[in-house]
Design an enzyme around this catalytic site. Structure first.
Site, PDB file in Angstrom:
ATOM      1  N   ASP A  74      44.233  42.746  -3.623  1.00 12.13           N
ATOM      2  CA  ASP A  74      45.681  42.670  -3.454  1.00 12.13           C
ATOM      3  C   ASP A  74      46.377  42.740  -4.816  1.00 12.13           C
ATOM      4  O   ASP A  74      45.726  42.783  -5.867  1.00 12.13           O
ATOM      5  CB  ASP A  74      46.050  41.386  -2.712  1.00 12.13           C
ATOM      6  CG  ASP A  74      47.243  41.576  -1.777  1.00 12.13           C
ATOM      7  OD1 ASP A  74      48.065  42.477  -2.038  1.00 12.13           O
ATOM      8  OD2 ASP A  74      47.348  40.816  -0.796  1.00 12.13           O
ATOM      9  N   ASP A 101      49.044  58.628  -7.128  1.00 12.22           N
ATOM     10  CA  ASP A 101      48.298  59.656  -7.842  1.00 12.22           C
ATOM     11  C   ASP A 101      46.982  59.130  -8.403  1.00 12.22           C
ATOM     12  O   ASP A 101      46.013  59.879  -8.520  1.00 12.22           O
ATOM     13  CB  ASP A 101      49.142  60.239  -8.990  1.00 12.22           C
ATOM     14  CG  ASP A 101      50.291  61.104  -8.504  1.00 12.22           C
ATOM     15  OD1 ASP A 101      50.230  61.596  -7.362  1.00 12.22           O
ATOM     16  OD2 ASP A 101      51.266  61.281  -9.265  1.00 12.22           O
TER      17      ASP A 101
END
Length: 537
Positions: free
Chosen positions: A154, A212
């Site tokens: 997380d 990306d």
């Protein structure tokens, strides 16, 4: 460094990335197909314990879920003690897990499951437990010692350090974890939550910048908001649709070895109708998204088990081509999605977002099938019934229901051209062809003028006028006769950054008055969604 210089450097860096190389150890074999299994969070949040997981493993082994492919059992937040041990190691909560996590790992493995765990890249987890910041190597080795092979990392409590933007800080931390996992004898599956902390803003540049790099570092990424938890306020269906819409913006990133993760399946949520539960599963299956159930497994109904174990839809989800279904067409009521399957079949998925039953004829040309005088076999993946179709397929759908068909292509009729919407991912507007050779961005309305074919050579033409091709000349964009002498002006390349670049002008398609401008890095007006199957440059 000014923003313009930074954009140039970032674009150069992206251009140098070998986009076919993905995953924690830079190979797609670590997770070639999306994971399936169980996680406690959306159903139980921090109310987890040893008994929950042993009961879940027992139930999944008995009710057919394990044998259908749901072979992972993953812990989420709140499993640990509030303090590390004297040597800095993580400790499990001994009240919640009296036998310990190594024992639990052995238990679930004996039942035929893999075992996964949760941690955070910050100094604390979202629930306030010890994070892994500055303990990455130690925690990775601890997890491996305990018998764990899957890590959900997380991104709570991450703050930019001096000299870095927040995006750069996340990249450094997740990149470091990638390096740590890559050095392990048996690398853990790496699920990254970093993109979720950049989603939902007025500007998508940072979100896409994170998107990306996450496929290079791991095998799947939680890209947006959490699905509504069982006890949460609000509409569970709206939550599913929110995450569904986020996922439709990201198809260009997915391939074998990396999967976009729109979050958990919630089949026992009391706020969902039966059709909505089935739609949730069917849409995630069509996306080849992770199928991680967050529910009280022992109490799932026979109907819920039946759709969750639908062999035909699971086969689509686990298809080795791993394409994500993309829009063939959409309007305010119907979303029509399609994709290729590894054996050459074509998938058709239709979602009724409206509040009444809808009947619609869908031309096969919208699905990328360009041959004439062909007859296709369409299998309904809900009931297994088949029908023969030629020029169209008729759909009747109840409110919030989803139909899924697998189209078999006979010999001589197997030609498929990637076909569907060209839409701006920030505005949601669709590129639209007009009869006077002009083009414009308009609200998506389900008309044929918004459906485009994209050939292997980079030619883009509207299904409504297949003799006309999208062309650039200077700063303008228009339709002109295909195969004209201006072939470079009709040649386009599509990048993982979402840019649609023209060979003649070296510029990028830009929303607004539909014009060509200098290509910029992840700028909202230049990031487009195209049909699945379009080759990335």
């Amino acid at each position: 460094m000014n923003q313009g210089t930074k954009s140039i450097l970032l674009a150069a860096t992206l251009a140098a990335i070998p986009w076919q190389v993905y995953g924690s150890i830079e190979q797609s074999s670590l997770l070639p197909i999306p994971p399936m299994g169980f996680n406690n969070w959306a159903r139980f949040m921090c109310d987890l314990n040893e008994t929950l997981f042993t009961e879940t493993a027992d139930a999944m082994a008995a009710n057919g879920l394990r044998d259908a492919g749901y072979n992972r059992i993953n812990l989420d937040d709140c499993w640990m003690a509030y303090q590390r041990s004297d040597n800095g190691s993580l400790q499990w909560n001994t009240t919640k897990f009296p036998h310990g996590l190594p024992w639990l790992a052995q238990y679930v493995k004996a039942k035929g499951f893999h075992f996964g765990i949760y941690e955070d890249s910050g100094n604390m987890t979202c629930g306030g437990y010890p994070g892994s910041y500055n303990h990455e190597e130690q925690d990775a080795n601890t997890f491996a010692l305990w018998g764990i092979d899957y890590l959900k990392l997380d991104g709570c409590n991450v703050y930019a350090t001096q000299g870095r933007t927040l995006e750069e800080e996340y990249k450094q931390r997740y990149g470091h974890w990638h390096q740590v996992l890559s050095k392990m004898q048996h690398p853990l599956i790496f699920s990254e939550s970093a993109p979720a902390y950049f989603a939902g803003t007025d500007n998508n540049t940072d979100w896409y910048t994170v998107m990306d790099w996450v496929p290079i570092y791991g095998e799947l990424a939680r890209h947006s908001t959490d699905i509504l938890v069982y006890s949460g306020a609000g509409s569970a269906w709206d939550s599913i649709m929110n995450n569904y819409n986020y996922n439709t913006l990201l198809a260009r990133y997915q391939r074998p070895g990396y999967f976009n993760d729109p979050d958990f399946l919630i089949p026992d949520h009391p706020g969902l109708t039966a059709d909505e539960k089935r739609s949730h599963f069917a849409l995630w299956a069509s996306f080849s998204a992770p199928l991680i159930i967050s529910a009280y497994i022992p109490a799932l109904s026979k109907d819920e088990i039946a759709f969750l174990t639908n062999e035909a839809l699971i086969a689509v989800n686990q298809d080795p081509l791993a394409q994500q279904a993309t829009f063939a067409s959409r309007d305010n009521t119907l979303d029509i999605l399609t994709r290729n399957l590894a054996n050459g079949d074509r998938l058709l998925t239709v979602l009724n977002k409206g509040n009444t039953t809808v009947t619609r004829d869908i031309p096969v040309q919208w699905l990328g099938l360009t041959e004439t005088d062909c007859t296709y076999t369409a299998e309904d993946l809900w009931d297994g019934k088949t029908q023969k179709i030629s020029d169209h397929i008729k759909i009747e759908l109840a409110s919030h229901a989803t139909a899924v068909f697998r189209l078999g292509l006979p010999q001589g009729c197997s030609s498929v051209v990637p076909t569907g919407l060209v839409f701006n991912t920030a505005s949601g507007n669709c590129l639209t062809a007009a009869s006077n050779s002009s083009v414009a961005f308009q609200s998506c309305n389900g008309e044929t003028s918004q459906i485009w074919q994209v050939t292997l050579s980079g030619v883009i033409r509207p299904v409504s006028q297949t003799t006309q091709c999208l062309a650039a000349d200077g700063n303008s964009v228009k339709l002109q006769a295909c195969d004209s002498t201006d072939s470079d002006g009709q040649n386009w390349t599509y990048a993982v950054t979402g840019n649609l670049k023209n060979a003649k002008t070296d510029g990028c398609l830009t929303e607004g008055s539909v014009q060509m401008k200098s290509c910029l890095y992840e700028r909202d007006g230049q990031v487009f969604g195209l049909p699945s199957g379009v080759q990335l440059s």
